[in-house]
Design a protein around this motif. Structure first.
Motif, PDB file in Angstrom:
ATOM      1  N   PRO A  69     -11.509  36.180  39.754  1.00  0.00           N
ATOM      2  CA  PRO A  69     -11.262  37.185  38.711  1.00  0.00           C
ATOM      3  C   PRO A  69      -9.928  37.908  38.867  1.00  0.00           C
ATOM      4  O   PRO A  69      -9.228  38.142  37.883  1.00  0.00           O
ATOM      5  CB  PRO A  69     -12.439  38.156  38.879  1.00  0.00           C
ATOM      6  CG  PRO A  69     -13.518  37.342  39.498  1.00  0.00           C
ATOM      7  CD  PRO A  69     -12.833  36.350  40.386  1.00  0.00           C
ATOM      8  N   GLU A  70      -9.559  38.239  40.105  1.00  0.00           N
ATOM      9  CA  GLU A  70      -8.314  38.984  40.311  1.00  0.00           C
ATOM     10  C   GLU A  70      -7.085  38.147  39.954  1.00  0.00           C
ATOM     11  O   GLU A  70      -6.052  38.689  39.541  1.00  0.00           O
ATOM     12  CB  GLU A  70      -8.216  39.481  41.759  1.00  0.00           C
ATOM     13  CG  GLU A  70      -8.152  38.406  42.818  1.00  0.00           C
ATOM     14  CD  GLU A  70      -9.527  37.922  43.273  1.00  0.00           C
ATOM     15  OE1 GLU A  70      -9.588  37.255  44.321  1.00  0.00           O
ATOM     16  OE2 GLU A  70     -10.528  38.213  42.566  1.00  0.00           O
ATOM     17  N   GLU A 117      -7.004  37.777  36.001  1.00  0.00           N
ATOM     18  CA  GLU A 117      -6.557  39.024  35.368  1.00  0.00           C
ATOM     19  C   GLU A 117      -5.032  39.142  35.323  1.00  0.00           C
ATOM     20  O   GLU A 117      -4.490  39.893  34.507  1.00  0.00           O
ATOM     21  CB  GLU A 117      -7.150  40.220  36.114  1.00  0.00           C
ATOM     22  CG  GLU A 117      -8.638  40.408  35.856  1.00  0.00           C
ATOM     23  CD  GLU A 117      -9.230  41.508  36.712  1.00  0.00           C
ATOM     24  OE1 GLU A 117      -8.448  42.183  37.426  1.00  0.00           O
ATOM     25  OE2 GLU A 117     -10.464  41.689  36.688  1.00  0.00           O
ATOM     26  N   SER A 174      -1.091  34.507  43.767  1.00  0.00           N
ATOM     27  CA  SER A 174      -0.663  35.649  42.953  1.00  0.00           C
ATOM     28  C   SER A 174       0.855  35.769  42.941  1.00  0.00           C
ATOM     29  O   SER A 174       1.447  36.189  41.944  1.00  0.00           O
ATOM     30  CB  SER A 174      -1.305  36.941  43.457  1.00  0.00           C
ATOM     31  OG  SER A 174      -0.851  37.269  44.754  1.00  0.00           O
ATOM     32  N   ARG A 227      -6.416  34.277  28.666  1.00  0.00           N
ATOM     33  CA  ARG A 227      -7.353  33.302  29.207  1.00  0.00           C
ATOM     34  C   ARG A 227      -7.780  32.397  28.055  1.00  0.00           C
ATOM     35  O   ARG A 227      -8.274  32.872  27.034  1.00  0.00           O
ATOM     36  CB  ARG A 227      -8.553  33.993  29.845  1.00  0.00           C
ATOM     37  CG  ARG A 227      -8.172  34.819  31.089  1.00  0.00           C
ATOM     38  CD  ARG A 227      -9.390  35.454  31.731  1.00  0.00           C
ATOM     39  NE  ARG A 227     -10.145  36.255  30.772  1.00  0.00           N
ATOM     40  CZ  ARG A 227     -11.466  36.230  30.642  1.00  0.00           C
ATOM     41  NH1 ARG A 227     -12.187  35.428  31.407  1.00  0.00           N
ATOM     42  NH2 ARG A 227     -12.064  36.992  29.752  1.00  0.00           N
ATOM     43  N   ASP A 280      -9.702  28.823  31.330  1.00  0.00           N
ATOM     44  CA  ASP A 280     -10.927  29.526  31.737  1.00  0.00           C
ATOM     45  C   ASP A 280     -12.005  29.260  30.694  1.00  0.00           C
ATOM     46  O   ASP A 280     -11.817  29.563  29.504  1.00  0.00           O
ATOM     47  CB  ASP A 280     -10.633  31.023  31.850  1.00  0.00           C
ATOM     48  CG  ASP A 280     -11.800  31.818  32.404  1.00  0.00           C
ATOM     49  OD1 ASP A 280     -12.946  31.344  32.341  1.00  0.00           O
ATOM     50  OD2 ASP A 280     -11.569  32.935  32.897  1.00  0.00           O
TER      51      ASP A 280
END
Length: 275
Positions: free
Chosen positions: A235-236, A239, A187, A244, A204
């Motif tokens: 998912p995190e 996001e 991240s 995507r 994705d």
């Protein structure tokens, strides 16, 4: 040559170099083994990063031009085989300093790549590999990024060691061509890219954007985000991406493997980059 008589597998220098087959030792010393003429050639593009090249007498003669200014140590066949990860060693193994650079703002700036056969583009193109575990895939993504003229690759999260012998071999020299950063937190890498003005595109299979309809999107200042071979992007993390993007599957295949998907995405961006 630094020694007239080839060293044996029991020699202390050979034993110390052999310890670099372990990731913990590589990390501690920030040194790794570059196995084979292609890897040694790539490493020698910047001679200061090469500590030593172990070579059999036959390989030293065969690659004399390549090794002309290298710090070469002759070893016998058994010693060389003990340093090589290859089934059929080519006779050269280099001890090389780590290549990765800090993931700071400067990493995301475009600079001319040494020896690159393309013009420098105003648009920037990068790849972030998150939790990529397979060394063959990691090396192949590096190779694809190099071929597509990308400006850098980040190995993030729980990704495989960039200096794993299989990763080095799978990159076929591209490890030495493409700027590389390593970031433990994926991240952080994604946010750093966004802070540097890049659009983050997550590859994705369930993405809302069709790659075939995304020419304007993929041709700007872009970083592609690729996930794990088995479970993709968490998912995190997905996001955090700006978009995507899915690669349309036109036949009956369930999906594309990671390295193939990376090649398709990176070349889609390369096709649309502006000079």
């Amino acid at each position: 040559m630094s020694n007239p008589q080839p060293l044996t597998a029991g020699n202390s220098r050979v034993k110390e170099a052999r310890k670099l087959s372990r990731r913990s030792v590589r990390s501690e010393r920030r040194l790794f083994l570059a196995d084979g003429p292609k890897a040694v050639e790539g490493a020698l593009e910047r001679p200061s990063r090469v500590v030593e090249v172990f070579a059999t007498p036959a390989a030293a003669a065969e690659y004399a031009d390549l090794l002309a200014d290298a710090p070469v140590t002759l070893v016998d066949d058994r010693a060389l085989a003990s340093l090589s990860d290859s089934v059929t060693p080519a006779g050269l193994v280099g001890v090389v300093r780590f290549l990765d650079v800090a993931l700071n703002r400067g990493f995301w700036q475009v600079e001319p790549r040494v020896g690159a056969p393309r013009a420098v583009h105003s648009d920037r193109l990068f790849a972030i590999c998150a939790d990529v575990r397979d060394p063959g895939n990691a090396g192949t993504v590096l190779r694809c990024a190099d071929a597509a003229g990308a400006d850098g690759v980040v190995l993030a999260g729980d990704s495989v060691d960039a200096y794993n012998p299989k990763t080095v071999r799978a990159s076929v020299g591209s490890l030495f061509h493409v700027p590389l950063a390593v970031e433990r937190d994926a991240s952080v890498a994604v946010r750093a890219a966004k802070d540097a003005g890049l659009t983050v595109l997550a590859a994705d299979g369930g993405g809302e954007v069709d790659l075939f309809e995304a020419d304007d999107l993929v041709g700007g200042n872009v970083v592609w985000l690729f996930g794990n071979e088995a479970w993709g992007l968490p998912p995190e993390l997905a996001e955090l991406a700006d978009h995507r993007v899915r690669i349309p599957v036109l036949g009956r295949a369930e999906s594309l493997n990671l390295a193939t998907a990376a090649a398709v995405c990176l070349y889609a961006s390369a096709k649309n980059r502006r000079s």
